[in-house]
Structure formats: structure tokens, C-alpha cells
Design an enzyme around this catalytic site. Structure first.
Site, PDB file in Angstrom:
ATOM      1  CG  ASP A   1      -0.228 -49.603 -90.915  1.00 57.82           C
ATOM      2  OD1 ASP A   1       0.899 -49.402 -90.976  1.00 57.82           O
ATOM      3  OD2 ASP A   1      -1.180 -48.799 -90.843  1.00 57.82           O
TER       4      ASP A   1
ATOM      5  CB  THR B   1       2.677 -49.231 -88.557  1.00 59.85           C
ATOM      6  OG1 THR B   1       2.330 -48.022 -87.912  1.00 59.85           O
ATOM      7  CG2 THR B   1       3.430 -50.009 -87.558  1.00 59.85           C
ATOM      8  CG  ASP B   2       2.066 -53.105 -92.702  1.00 56.08           C
ATOM      9  OD1 ASP B   2       2.325 -53.813 -91.755  1.00 56.08           O
ATOM     10  OD2 ASP B   2       0.590 -52.922 -93.135  1.00 56.08           O
ATOM     11  CB  ILE B   3       6.174 -48.154 -95.154  1.00 56.24           C
ATOM     12  CG1 ILE B   3       5.109 -48.671 -96.288  1.00 56.24           C
ATOM     13  CG2 ILE B   3       7.262 -47.655 -95.626  1.00 56.24           C
ATOM     14  CD1 ILE B   3       4.335 -47.527 -96.672  1.00 56.24           C
TER      15      ILE B   3
ATOM     16  N   GLY C   1       9.045 -52.814 -92.853  1.00 59.18           N
ATOM     17  CA  GLY C   1       9.661 -53.409 -93.815  1.00 59.18           C
ATOM     18  C   GLY C   1      11.191 -52.742 -93.932  1.00 59.18           C
TER      19      GLY C   1
END
Length: 407
Positions: free
Chosen positions: A142, A174-176, A179
Site C-alpha cells: 500500500d 489503497t488496500d481498502i 478490497g
């Protein structure tokens, strides 16, 4: 209530954040999510502490993204473990994975291999850079993606100001986002399968997502050809829309139209500013922000944050404080909306979690199961879906193919 994804079964081979966040979202929507982890160690984030859940070595990080799942510990490097995964896939609708490109092919667990045993499988791959392209082989995290994808160039104090440097966002945004895009794509693929009978391979890349959510800032650049600059807490297209110091703290003012600006000026005791042609419209305020912002800032220093909040809210000027997380979870609106929830945990007795923000027919959508302990459901799942008996489970556990089956 009946949840939208009841009857859908998901095999979650992912770890850390983007993939597990997708799996948690699907679990909250009602899917049965089986989380596959390494025997002995599990998801990397189990060890990303402190803080730990009281009386356990379960990290807060792991707890944040694995609600609603059942944990099965299987050694993917072992041929017998790979065979178990293939048998589980036959019983599942969706598979989520975030291995490096090609990483699962050596195990016979790539999309083409599993499509052969489950033709309508929806296979969701999450990587740093996607399944193809010059960076496809690279690992992606991220923080580095926030930098590469432009977000950090937009975040932080203006160049030359005290403390000026590009900054990452305070959560792995960014990860969230990845997802959530992945979960959205899975929902679309499930609907398409319902119509056509066909599954498919979903390809989600952190870098793609980061560029995709640059939103107005991306278009500011594509429209003008000028890369946007860091503005601290100010907004590139709206003025005043930023944080201001007060006599005892800070106040965020988010004026979205000219009538709100006029009311702000009245509360500040500067009604003439709303009639000044340099400030009368938002476009003018953006052009002359260097003149306007210091005037507003000087006024706001004359009273406390709570006093300004009361005066501005009374006339409908959008504003708010900058809360620390203790104040966030004590906020009456957050409490009313039930954004903190409590679930029973098999080791700690109780675990505090953050609610899914979706409300359906007045009810929150939260999975019924707390985040699992490592391998907590190995025996239960492998008996029910693969048909293994106690003796076989014990032998597989003795050989290190699975973990947790006897717990």
C-alpha cells in the site's frame, strides 16, 4: 434478516489487507467465507502487534479485517494440501487470492487449473500491478503504491511550508479501496453467472485502483495538463474548504456554495467579504484564495472551536472538529448509528469491532462470526465439505498438511 449473499460460499486464500477486506465485506453481506491459512503461523497480520486482544496474541490489525470467516489451516506447499483445496473449490462459488502472479500455478491452484474442476468458479486475483504488464512480477504494498500512484504527491503541506514532504494517508487506503472494488467485482460476476452460467477471472491491481480513485485530481491534471500540487488541508477546487486554527484547537470549514459562504461571512462579522467580487463566487475564491484565507483565519482565532461550531451549525454552514479516535467512538452520532459493535470471542470472551457501515432496511449488515483463531474450523469444514473423518484429519494434522483440526 435474510442477507443478500446467503447461500454463496467463498474460499479466501488471501492475507494481509486488500484480499481479506474483500472477504470480510462478502461475509458481512451474508456469504459463508472460509479463510485458508498457513498451519502454525497463519495470516501475516496475526503477528502485526501490539496491540493484542486481551488475553490472546491476536493482533488488532488481524481483527479489523477478518470478521465473519471460518479459519482452515492447510499447507498449500504440500500435494495433499493442494488436493484438499481443489476439493473445497468444488464446493465454493468464489475464490479470492493475492499471491504473486503465477505463484499458485506451481501448486495447480491457478485459475485455469481450478476452472477444470469448477467451470463456473469466480476467481478473484488481487496483486500490486495486475496479471500483465512490465511490473506484473513485482510485489506491491500500500505505502509504495500510494507513492507510485500519485496520492502522496497530493497529500501533505505545500512545498516550502514547515514540515513539507509528500505524505501517505494514515490508513492503508489503497488496500481498502482495492478490497472494496474486488468485492464489487465479485458481486457483478455472481450476477453475470446467474444470467449466463459462466464464472470468470477477476484481475484487481493496487496500482490501477490507486489511479482510479484519484477522481477530481486526476481530471484536474488531464484537463489542464498541470500536475496538482500539495495544498495541506486545503481543496484544489473549493474555497474555503480546509482546517483553520481557533483559540483552542482546529475547525474544519467546508463551504460548498456561495450562499453558505455568505452565511459564514455573517457569522465571522465580515459580511462585506461576500459582496467583494474577488470572493463572491467559488471560482473567484479559488483564484484569490491567498487573499481570502488569511482573513478567515484571523477571525477564527478569536473564539474556541466549540463556540464556532455552535454558531456555524445554527446557520447551516458545514463544519466540524478534528477528532481523535477516542472522541470518534464517543460521538453521539457514531454511538447512535452503532458503529462500534461487540462480539463473543473464543479466547478473550469479547472483542470490540467496527460495524459495517451499510444499513439495509434499517438493519446493519454484520457477519455473525467473530474473527477466527488460527485453524479454529479446520475439522468442522473439512468434515462437512470434503467428507474427512476424525482418523484422516488426525493423520493429516500429524503430517503437517493441516492444522487446528483437533482443537
Amino acid at each position: 434478516m435474510n442477507k443478500p449473499l446467503e447461500g454463496v460460499r467463498v474460499l479466501d486464500l488471501s492475507r494481509v489487507l486488500a484480499g481479506p477486506w474483500c472477504g470480510q465485506q462478502l461475509a458481512d453481506l451474508g456469504a459463508e467465507v472460509i479463510k485458508v491459512e498457513r498451519p502454525g503461523s497463519g495470516d501475516d497480520t496475526r503477528g502485526w502487534g501490539p496491540p493484542w486482544l486481551s488475553g490472546t496474541r491476536e493482533s488488532a490489525y488481524f481483527l479489523s479485517t477478518n470478521r465473519g470467516k471460518r479459519s482452515v489451516a492447510v499447507n498449500l506447499a504440500d500435494p495433499e494440501g493442494q488436493a484438499l483445496i481443489r476439493e473445497l473449490v468444488v464446493q465454493c462459488d468464489v475464490l479470492i487470492e493475492n499471491f504473486k502472479v503465477g505463484g499458485l500455478k506451481a501448486y495447480g491452484l491457478d485459475y485455469e487449473s481450478l476452472k477444470a474442476v469448477k467451470p463456473d468458479l469466480i476467481y478473484c486475483s488481487i496483486t500490486g500491478f495486475g496479471q500483465d504488464g512490465p511490473y506484473a512480477h513485482r510485489a506491491g504494498y500500500d505505502f509504495m503504491i500510494q507513492g507510485m500512484g500519485g496520492l502522496m504527491s497530493l497529500t501533505g503541506q505545500p512545498e516550502g511550508a514547515p514540515g513539507s514532504e509528500p505524505m501517505k494517508v494514515g490508513v492503508a487506503l489503497t488496500d481498502i479501496f482495492t478490497g472494496m472494488y474486488a468485492a464489487n467485482a465479485v458481486l457483478a460476476a455472481l450476477l453475470q453467472r446467474e444470467r449466463t452460467g459462466q464464472g470468470g477471472h477477476l484481475d484487481l491491481a493496487l496500482l490501477d485502483v490507486q489511479v482510479g480513485v484519484l477522481a477530481n485530481q486526476a481530471l484536474n491534471y488531464l484537463t489542464s495538463g498541470i500536475p496538482p500540487r500539495r495544498l495541506g488541508n486545503a481543496h484544489p477546487n473549493i474555497v474555503p474548504y480546509q482546517a483553520f486554527p481557533t483559540a483552542d484547537g482546529y475547525l474544519i470549514i467546508t463551504v460548498g456554495n456561495d450562499s453558505q459562504f455568505r452565511r459564514l461571512c455573517q457569522v465571522l462579522g465580515r459580511p462585506h467579504l461576500a459582496d467583494d467580487e474577488r470572493f463572491a463566487t467559488n471560482a473567484a475564491r479559488v483564484e484569490y484564495r491567498e487573499l481570502l484565507v488569511p482573513e478567515i483565519a484571523a477571525c477564527l482565532l478569536g473564539a474556541r472551536t466549540d463556540d464556532w461550531l455552535a454558531s456555524l451549525e445554527a446557520v447551516g454552514v458545514p463544519c466540524g472538529p478534528i477528532n481523535t479516535l477516542d472522541r470518534v467512538f464517543q460521538d453521539p452520532q457514531i454511538r447512535h448509528r452503532g458503529m462500534q459493535l461487540s462480539m463473543t470471542h473464543p479466547q478473550s470472551g469479547e472483542v470490540a469491532l467496527v460495524s459495517n457501515p451499510i444499513r439495509m432496511n434499517g438493519q446493519p449488515l454484520n457477519a455473525d462470526l467473530p474473527p477466527p483463531t488460527l485453524g479454529q474450523h479446520s475439522g468442522e469444514v473439512l468434515k462437512a465439505l470434503v467428507g474427512l473423518d476424525d482418523e484422516t484429519l488426525a493423520e493429516l494434522e500429524r503430517k503437517g498438511v493441516i492444522g487446528g483440526a483437533s482443537d
